[in-house]
Design an enzyme around this catalytic site. Structure first.
Site, PDB file in Angstrom:
ATOM      1  N   ALA A  64      -1.413   5.389  -2.498  1.00  0.00           N
ATOM      2  CA  ALA A  64      -0.573   5.864  -3.841  1.00  0.00           C
ATOM      3  C   ALA A  64      -0.479   4.481  -4.470  1.00  0.00           C
ATOM      4  O   ALA A  64      -0.647   3.386  -3.935  1.00  0.00           O
ATOM      5  CB  ALA A  64       0.757   6.559  -3.429  1.00  0.00           C
ATOM      6  N   GLY A 103      -2.079   7.615   0.807  1.00  0.00           N
ATOM      7  CA  GLY A 103      -2.540   8.751   0.144  1.00  0.00           C
ATOM      8  C   GLY A 103      -4.038   8.979   0.236  1.00  0.00           C
ATOM      9  O   GLY A 103      -4.552   9.963   0.131  1.00  0.00           O
ATOM     10  N   GLU A 106      -4.598  10.973   3.097  1.00  0.00           N
ATOM     11  CA  GLU A 106      -4.276  12.282   2.607  1.00  0.00           C
ATOM     12  C   GLU A 106      -5.279  12.985   1.958  1.00  0.00           C
ATOM     13  O   GLU A 106      -5.318  14.335   2.003  1.00  0.00           O
ATOM     14  CB  GLU A 106      -2.691  12.325   2.045  1.00  0.00           C
ATOM     15  CG  GLU A 106      -1.684  11.887   3.328  1.00  0.00           C
ATOM     16  CD  GLU A 106      -0.586  11.727   2.851  1.00  0.00           C
ATOM     17  OE1 GLU A 106      -0.350  10.773   1.606  1.00  0.00           O
ATOM     18  OE2 GLU A 106       0.562  12.420   2.871  1.00  0.00           O
ATOM     19  N   GLU A 126       3.010   4.413   5.560  1.00  0.00           N
ATOM     20  CA  GLU A 126       3.825   4.652   4.617  1.00  0.00           C
ATOM     21  C   GLU A 126       5.250   4.223   5.335  1.00  0.00           C
ATOM     22  O   GLU A 126       6.017   3.562   4.457  1.00  0.00           O
ATOM     23  CB  GLU A 126       4.275   6.141   4.007  1.00  0.00           C
ATOM     24  CG  GLU A 126       3.024   6.806   3.210  1.00  0.00           C
ATOM     25  CD  GLU A 126       1.949   7.041   3.764  1.00  0.00           C
ATOM     26  OE1 GLU A 126       1.476   6.751   4.985  1.00  0.00           O
ATOM     27  OE2 GLU A 126       1.023   7.815   3.229  1.00  0.00           O
TER      28      GLU A 126
HETATM   29  N1  T1G Z   1      -0.909   0.162  -4.860  1.00  0.00           N
HETATM   30  C1  T1G Z   1      -0.967  -0.605  -5.838  1.00  0.00           C
HETATM   31  N2  T1G Z   1      -1.721  -1.769  -5.729  1.00  0.00           N
HETATM   32  C2  T1G Z   1      -2.147  -2.060  -4.481  1.00  0.00           C
HETATM   33  C3  T1G Z   1      -1.987  -1.045  -3.593  1.00  0.00           C
HETATM   34  C4  T1G Z   1      -1.534   0.043  -3.576  1.00  0.00           C
HETATM   35  N3  T1G Z   1      -1.573   0.870  -2.891  1.00  0.00           N
HETATM   36  N4  T1G Z   1      -2.636  -1.970  -2.282  1.00  0.00           N
HETATM   37  C5  T1G Z   1      -3.170  -3.037  -2.672  1.00  0.00           C
HETATM   38  N5  T1G Z   1      -2.761  -3.401  -4.007  1.00  0.00           N
HETATM   39  C6  T1G Z   1      -3.091  -4.284  -4.900  1.00  0.00           C
HETATM   40  C7  T1G Z   1      -2.410  -5.691  -4.240  1.00  0.00           C
HETATM   41  O1  T1G Z   1      -0.922  -5.802  -4.859  1.00  0.00           O
HETATM   42  C8  T1G Z   1      -3.073  -6.662  -4.847  1.00  0.00           C
HETATM   43  O2  T1G Z   1      -2.984  -6.858  -6.414  1.00  0.00           O
HETATM   44  C9  T1G Z   1      -4.485  -6.093  -4.770  1.00  0.00           C
HETATM   45  O3  T1G Z   1      -4.574  -4.913  -4.829  1.00  0.00           O
HETATM   46  C10 T1G Z   1      -5.298  -6.498  -3.473  1.00  0.00           C
HETATM   47  O4  T1G Z   1      -4.408  -6.227  -2.413  1.00  0.00           O
HETATM   48  C11 T1G Z   1       1.653   9.351  -1.048  1.00  0.00           C
HETATM   49  C12 T1G Z   1       3.146   7.476  -0.770  1.00  0.00           C
HETATM   50  C13 T1G Z   1      -5.780  -2.256   0.971  1.00  0.00           C
HETATM   51  C14 T1G Z   1      -5.665  -3.345   3.229  1.00  0.00           C
HETATM   52  O5  T1G Z   1       0.434   0.854   1.867  1.00  0.00           O
HETATM   53  O6  T1G Z   1      -2.634  -2.694   2.974  1.00  0.00           O
HETATM   54  O7  T1G Z   1       0.075   6.299  -0.209  1.00  0.00           O
HETATM   55  O8  T1G Z   1      -2.125  -9.363  -6.192  1.00  0.00           O
HETATM   56  O9  T1G Z   1      -4.255  -8.643  -1.575  1.00  0.00           O
HETATM   57  O10 T1G Z   1      -5.788  -8.230   1.502  1.00  0.00           O
HETATM   58  O11 T1G Z   1       1.846   9.237   1.289  1.00  0.00           O
HETATM   59  O12 T1G Z   1      -3.728  -4.166  -0.083  1.00  0.00           O
HETATM   60  O13 T1G Z   1      -4.666  -8.797  -6.646  1.00  0.00           O
HETATM   61  O14 T1G Z   1      -2.756  -8.345  -8.426  1.00  0.00           O
HETATM   62  O15 T1G Z   1      -3.482  -6.687  -0.104  1.00  0.00           O
HETATM   63  O16 T1G Z   1      -7.828  -6.808   0.968  1.00  0.00           O
HETATM   64  C15 T1G Z   1       0.092   3.439   1.231  1.00  0.00           C
HETATM   65  C16 T1G Z   1      -1.272  -1.085   0.935  1.00  0.00           C
HETATM   66  C17 T1G Z   1       0.890   3.544  -0.151  1.00  0.00           C
HETATM   67  C18 T1G Z   1      -1.726   0.159   1.325  1.00  0.00           C
HETATM   68  C19 T1G Z   1      -6.349  -4.395   1.020  1.00  0.00           C
HETATM   69  N6  T1G Z   1      -0.939   2.494   1.215  1.00  0.00           N
HETATM   70  N7  T1G Z   1      -2.271  -2.042   0.600  1.00  0.00           N
HETATM   71  O17 T1G Z   1      -5.780  -5.620   1.345  1.00  0.00           O
HETATM   72  O18 T1G Z   1      -5.971  -7.179  -0.680  1.00  0.00           O
HETATM   73  S1  T1G Z   1       2.093   4.492  -0.071  1.00  0.00           S
HETATM   74  C20 T1G Z   1      -0.698   1.151   1.529  1.00  0.00           C
HETATM   75  C21 T1G Z   1      -2.835  -2.870   1.403  1.00  0.00           C
HETATM   76  C22 T1G Z   1       1.395   6.118  -0.089  1.00  0.00           C
HETATM   77  C23 T1G Z   1       1.225   8.579  -0.005  1.00  0.00           C
HETATM   78  C24 T1G Z   1       1.984   7.446   0.220  1.00  0.00           C
HETATM   79  C25 T1G Z   1      -4.054  -3.812   1.283  1.00  0.00           C
HETATM   80  C26 T1G Z   1      -5.152  -3.463   1.657  1.00  0.00           C
HETATM   81  P1  T1G Z   1      -3.211  -8.491  -6.950  1.00  0.00           P
HETATM   82  P2  T1G Z   1      -4.414  -7.151  -1.309  1.00  0.00           P
HETATM   83  P3  T1G Z   1      -6.373  -7.116   1.008  1.00  0.00           P
END
Ligand code: T1G
Length: 703
Positions: A64, A103, A106, A126
């Site tokens: 998400a 997500g 999911e 999450e």
């Molecule tokens: N939402 C918004 N921005 C995100 C994002 C996300 N989920 N993930 C990464 N970014 C942005 C980050 O801020 C950065 O921005 C750029 O992308 C590159 O990220 C409904 C509620 C995918 C392994 O927890 O683990 O889904 O600084 O530097 O090292 O049940 O990003 O460039 O402006 O980290 O290559 C669950 C979180 C959400 C994954 C990539 N998903 N992200 O790593 O790049 S909750 C996560 C990561 C959810 C559902 C629930 C990592 C990555 P900027 P980065 P990276």
């Protein structure tokens, strides 16, 4: 449909639904809208018999859109979008690559089949954001891989690779194509040839958890995630919903998701997530090009030098390590080999690569001339100014012009080190944290004459090495160690005034730290603090309270774990240490000599003082411009000093606690000790104006 985010094409009888929302295809409201509309088009498309759902760029949906959290939900919400995918009468095949997380997984679970490219990683992280899967993950994952495997993945938030996913039954095929579109088409053609229709996880019965095993697993989760709300709530939601229908289970999950979205822990964990990424953003370096760094030199093959070398090798850099003689150089090489062994055991490196790195990318020498042609040198010599200045005089003579000369000092004045050279414009501080091959934090100390290109080079090196670079100005201890010495002093004052080290440690652990300051002291060695106090004695302000008990222990040779006795006693009976029954008598004797009438302290009083000192010093560091942002200070304390992540860091925690309450605490404490409790003017101003640290950081960024 926002065409630019979700495109609908068709190849023959197979629809292609492609998400293109860089950088990680996060499921923003527009993407959710686009997906919903693509499903309507699929249903209405008479030519299409199935659909491949895939993503452009480096990864399938990584979750998400975290930046939407805490804001009112915007329709269509993700659970409904996924229900729409699963309800399709035409098979939907998710073609996965990159990091399929949250997500994103999911959505894949709502598809009828899942094909993954080699190298794909999958997970439901999450809980690391203070949540639980909120779009059917708690209902579909157990139906796909069984209760226990699902419970472990959901409560740990860990990622698995495509092979493990295939073994678990999370994916149907591990493709051998390198392109998700092609892999999806290949699989779908086979499916249609076999006349297979949709295969819905929601139509499977929910697996029944085994109560006795659940109890044991829950106890383990509670131990591992002490203090955190989300992991246990996720497990309880999972267990409770397994006895429900799919629809009831989805509603149960939704309620839990909404509850967790409102928690301070979710706000703190999302703050930490963005703070880590914000630290790398240096507005004043926009457009500044970093120097190319492929070959680095390291001076000093002790633990730090070895750790830095190991981290650099794993990052693919060529490393030349210089020690005083061949024997020391050989010892350093052996130590680096062992550290890479550890990386292999942790699954961070494969054994063949380890051998290649050691054979081809690492050399050790006893002669500085070996550094004549490197791009950057990291000095990791003995923590003494004169020693470091001598090293830099030699580097100045030996290294080619333009080589970046970095010192790994943990508190010394980088300007004085730069003064030892004729090229201060090449000098910067790179403060790695031990063990440097594991800890991600790197304080980047920008000295007075460090130019933007060298700072940009340091940040590029941090990213290359997988480090979280945080910029600091020059002061004694930079950000982390300066704060440590202050909140550690607050702990010492509590002990002088009547608390025992054990009560302080217990209170600090109860706050959420893994260890208290005296356990940490015993681990690091009490000789370090003793030497620091000796170093500062000559210039110490007479109003400063000295932890005499700490000096007594060090002078008695009680240096902590390494001597079997420090604040705690370490023996076979208590390898983790047990309180010393004589400590109270020793402390009372010292208090008597100092004319102190001891008093008792509650756990809350100990925590209040410890945290007030930490926040006050952080405010001073921010106000002096040593740190550019309060969130940078949070990143340092989270990644270098064990601050509990689910509290977001000291500055985030302080804002949640109330800056006015903390300022009032400090003012009250200043009545007894006005010298130590000097309220930061910035903290006083923000408290009075009802502003937060972020406002101060913004103002600083504007100046
Ligand atoms: N939402 C918004 N921005 C995100 C994002 C996300 N989920 N993930 C990464 N970014 C942005 C980050 O801020 C950065 O921005 C750029 O992308 C590159 O990220 C409904 C509620 C995918 C392994 O927890 O683990 O889904 O600084 O530097 O090292 O049940 O990003 O460039 O402006 O980290 O290559 C669950 C979180 C959400 C994954 C990539 N998903 N992200 O790593 O790049 S909750 C996560 C990561 C959810 C559902 C629930 C990592 C990555 P900027 P980065 P990276």
């Amino acid at each position: 449909m926002p065409e630019h985010l979700v495109a609908y094409h068709r190849e023959g009888e197979i629809a292609l639904i492609e998400i293109d929302n860089p950088p990680v295809n996060a499921l923003s409201a527009a993407v959710r809208q686009g997906l919903a509309e693509a499903m309507v088009r699929l249903a209405a498309d008479p030519e299409a018999r199935a659909a491949v759902l895939f993503c452009a760029g480096r990864t399938f949906v990584a979750g998400a859109d975290v930046s939407e959290f805490g804001k009112p939900p915007v329709a269509p919400i993700l659970p409904d979008v996924i229900t729409g995918i699963e309800a399709s009468l035409k098979p939907v095949i998710a073609a996965l690559h990159g990091t399929v997380l949250g997500g994103g997984l999911e959505v894949a679970l709502g598809a009828h089949y899942r094909v993954a490219l080699p190298g794909t990683r999958l997970g439901l992280p999450e809980v690391t954001l203070g949540l639980l899967p909120g779009a059917g993950g708690t209902q579909r994952l157990p139906r796909a891989i069984g209760f226990e495997a699902a419970a472990e993945l959901i409560t740990s938030g860990r990622q698995i690779d495509a092979e493990e996913a295939e073994r678990l039954g999370l994916i149907d095929v591990l493709a051998d194509e390198t392109d998700p579109r092609a892999a999806g088409l290949t699989f779908t053609r086979g499916l249609l040839a076999d006349g297979c229709g949709p295969h819905r996880l929601s139509e499977r019965a929910s697996p029944a958890p085994q109560p006795d095993r659940v109890a044991g697993f829950r106890a383990e989760v509670e131990r591992k995630t002490r203090g955190q709300v989300a992991p246990l709530r996720a497990l309880d939601t999972l267990v409770e919903s397994m006895g429900m229908s799919f629809a009831e289970g989805m509603a149960h999950e939704r309620r839990a998701f909404r509850d967790l979205m409102q928690t301070p822990q979710r706000a703190a964990l999302v703050h930490a997530f963005f703070a880590e990424r914000r630290a790398a953003r240096q507005e004043d370096l926009a457009g500044v090009s970093a120097c190319q760094v492929d070959r680095i030199g390291i001076v000093g093959g002790g633990t730090m030098g070895q750790g830095i070398a190991a981290a650099a090798l794993i990052a693919g850099l060529q490393v030349t390590l210089v020690e005083r003689d061949d024997a020391s150089a050989d010892r350093a090489m052996a130590g680096i080999g062992k550290m890479l062994d550890g990386a292999v055991k942790r699954g961070k490196l494969n054994a063949d690569t380890r051998l290649q790195l050691l054979a081809q990318r690492l050399q050790a020498a006893a002669d500085y001339d070996a550094l004549s042609n490197v791009d950057l040198v990291i000095e990791a010599a003995f923590e003494d100014l004169a020693v470091k200045q001598e090293v830099f005089r030699t580097l100045d003579r030996v290294c080619r012009p333009g080589t970046v000369l970095a010192t790994n000092t943990s508190y010394l004045d980088v300007n004085l080190i730069a003064d030892a050279t004729g090229r201060p414009q090449d000098v910067i501080g790179l403060h790695f944290f031990s063990p440097a091959n594991v800890m991600r934090l790197l304080e980047i100390i920008v000295a007075d004459r460090t130019p933007p290109e060298v700072t940009a080079t340091a940040f590029a090196l941090a990213k290359r090495m997988g480090k979280i670079g945080v910029r600091s100005g020059v002061c004694d201890g930079f950000i982390g160690n300066r704060m440590l010495s202050t909140y550690r002093a607050a702990a010492d004052h509590l002990v002088l005034d009547g608390a025992t080290p054990y009560q302080v440690d217990a209170a600090v652990r109860a706050f959420g730290f893994a260890m208290g300051p005296y356990q940490v002291g015993d681990l690091a060695g009490l000789d370090i603090g003793y030497a620091t106090r000796q170093r500062k004695a000559a210039t110490r302000d007479p109003r400063e309270r000295v932890p005499v008990f700490a000096d007594r222990l060090a002078e008695a040779g009680r240096l902590g774990r390494k001597t079997g006795r420090g604040y705690y006693i370490y023996d076979d009976a208590a390898p983790q240490g047990r309180p010393d029954p004589e400590m109270e008598a020793v402390l009372n004797g010292i208090r008597r000599d100092l004319g102190i009438t001891p008093r008792s302290f509650t756990e809350a009083e100990i925590q209040d003082r410890y945290m007030a000192a930490m926040v006050n010093e952080g405010a001073k560091i921010l106000d002096e411009g040593i740190a550019a942002r309060a969130s940078d200070i949070d990143v340092v304390l989270l990644h270098g000093y064990g601050f509990p992540r689910w509290k977001g860091g000291p500055m985030h925690w302080a804002e949640a606690e109330g800056l006015d309450r903390i300022a009032a605490r400090i003012q009250s404490l200043a009545e007894d000790d006005p010298y130590f409790w000097q309220l930061s003017p910035l903290l006083a101003r923000l408290a009075a104006e009802g502003d937060g640290f972020a406002d101060a950081s913004k103002q600083k960024e504007l100046t």
